[in-house]
Design an enzyme around this catalytic site. Structure first.
Site, mmCIF file in Angstrom:
data_model
loop_
_atom_site.group_PDB
_atom_site.id
_atom_site.type_symbol
_atom_site.label_atom_id
_atom_site.label_comp_id
_atom_site.label_asym_id
_atom_site.label_seq_id
_atom_site.Cartn_x
_atom_site.Cartn_y
_atom_site.Cartn_z
ATOM 1 N N THR A 2 18.095 4.180 41.785
ATOM 2 C CA THR A 2 16.706 4.441 42.162
ATOM 3 C C THR A 2 16.588 4.851 43.623
ATOM 4 O OG1 THR A 2 14.531 3.379 42.437
ATOM 5 C CG2 THR A 2 16.459 1.975 42.645
ATOM 6 N N ASP A 3 15.496 5.550 43.944
ATOM 7 C CA ASP A 3 15.230 5.901 45.340
ATOM 8 C C ASP A 3 14.759 4.701 46.150
ATOM 9 O OD1 ASP A 3 12.721 5.611 44.201
ATOM 10 O OD2 ASP A 3 11.961 7.555 44.844
ATOM 11 N N GLU A 4 14.409 3.605 45.474
ATOM 12 C CA GLU A 4 13.879 2.447 46.197
ATOM 13 C C GLU A 4 14.923 1.762 47.066
ATOM 14 O OE1 GLU A 4 11.110 -0.123 44.258
ATOM 15 O OE2 GLU A 4 10.675 1.348 42.695
#
Length: 350
Positions: free
Chosen positions: A131-133
């Protein structure tokens, strides 16, 4: 002939990946390993469950003996690892579940792959979908996340995914395991479990229920249509370079309140309601902890090196998504009522 293990293939993104590979590559053997936790729904794959090149195995990725036996029994040479706990709010309430599945589950898969492949890595691949998180939060106007952005996770969910990314890279550096990592932006589309913003709000608009928006709705997300993501995974699995990371985004930055208003406009129109009728349903609620201000993905590497680009605009993808949920009220009712859990027993007799 490839023998591909997809973990979490009964989930939202996983089901789209499984369906794509089963239909596009009839010469491949696709094995779907899923624990069928609350977000796993085999009804998502009812249209391909009888395919000759598809096998479902119920199992937990944290169960190392089961994972090892599955890889060996089916002669798996490619692992597409999508199984994960993925909801930030749930991670705040119970971080242990996220550490168990996302960190220890990934470690279990890595070690099982290493042991079963016995350092014969020719034609093998461990592809980890992340994820980009893991990159943290951006300020308005700040450059989008690239593959070299420093990790700065803020929630238990993003911390667990960052840890799993590091384990994947460690197995590549330590044991030479052939790996690829992709970090994607927020996915949306058909079959998404209605704890997520878009399907939840479609459901609420249909039934004229309040639409709770955190803070003032100023948080920004980059949205990626799930079928575009499945196309990217397909392209990267076949053409990506071992040891590399690729960011996958839709180049669709929207504030939450802008998204909600667009969602209302589309849903009201498709329901033949007066334009903006559902705007009165919006309720601003206290912001959640660790609510990152902005995510944005720079996809130029995968676009430049592998020729992948998103195929739909956000407006197009959102209209397709709303129409799908309106056309499948039974699916949504079975999920929200819990009836969907009966599908496995009714289909597989267990």
């Amino acid at each position: 002939m490839k023998h591909i293990l997809v973990t979490g293939g009964a989930g939202f993104i996983g089901s789209h990946v499984v369906r794509r590979f089963v239909r596009k590559y009839p010469e491949y053997r696709i094995v779907n390993l899923d624990a069928l936790t609350y977000a796993g729904n085999l009804e998502n794959l009812s249209d391909i469950e009888g395919a000759s090149n598809y096998t479902f195995v119920k199992g937990d990725i944290t169960d190392y003996p089961t994972v090892l036996e599955c890889i060996c029994r089916f002669g798996i040479d490619t692992i597409l690892h999508l199984a994960a706990e993925s909801h930030v709010d749930r991670s705040i309430r119970d971080p242990f579940v996220f550490a168990r599945t996302n960190v220890l589950g990934t470690l279990s898969l890595l070690e099982a792959a290493r042991k079963s492949w016995k350092e014969d890595y020719s034609g093998k691949l461990f592809y980890h979908i992340s994820t980009d998180e893991v990159y943290g939060s951006l300020l308005p106007g700040e450059a989008a996340f690239s593959e070299t952005t420093k990790y700065d996770p803020h929630s238990p969910y993003s911390a667990s995914k960052a840890s799993s990314d590091h384990f994947v890279r460690a197995f590549h550096d330590t044991y030479g395991l052939p790996v690829i990592i992709t970090n994607c932006s927020n996915n949306y589309g058909p079959n998404q479990f209605p704890e997520k913003l878009i399907p939840l709000f479609i459901h609420h608009i249909v039934h004229r229920r309040p639409l709770p928006v955190y803070g003032r709705g100023e948080n920004v997300r980059d949205w990626l249509y799930v079928e575009d993501h499945a196309r990217a995974i397909d392209r990267i699995a076949h053409r990506g370079t071992s040891g590399e990371t690729y960011n996958i985004g839709g180049r669709n930055e929207w504030t939450n309140i802008e998204l909600v208003r667009l969602l209302i406009r589309i849903t009201d129109r498709l329901l033949h309601r007066d334009q903006g009728e559902s705007l009165s349903l919006i309720r601003f609620v206290p912001d959640r902890a660790c609510h990152d201000l902005r995510y944005a993905i720079d996809s130029s590497k995968v676009e430049r090196e592998l020729g992948w680009f998103p195929s739909v605009t956000f407006e197009q993808g959102l209209e397709r998504t709303v129409q799908w949920y309106l056309d499948h009220p039974g699916w949504l009712n079975r999920v929200t009522s819990g009836q969907y859990r009966e599908y496995y027993r009714n289909t597989y007799g267990e």
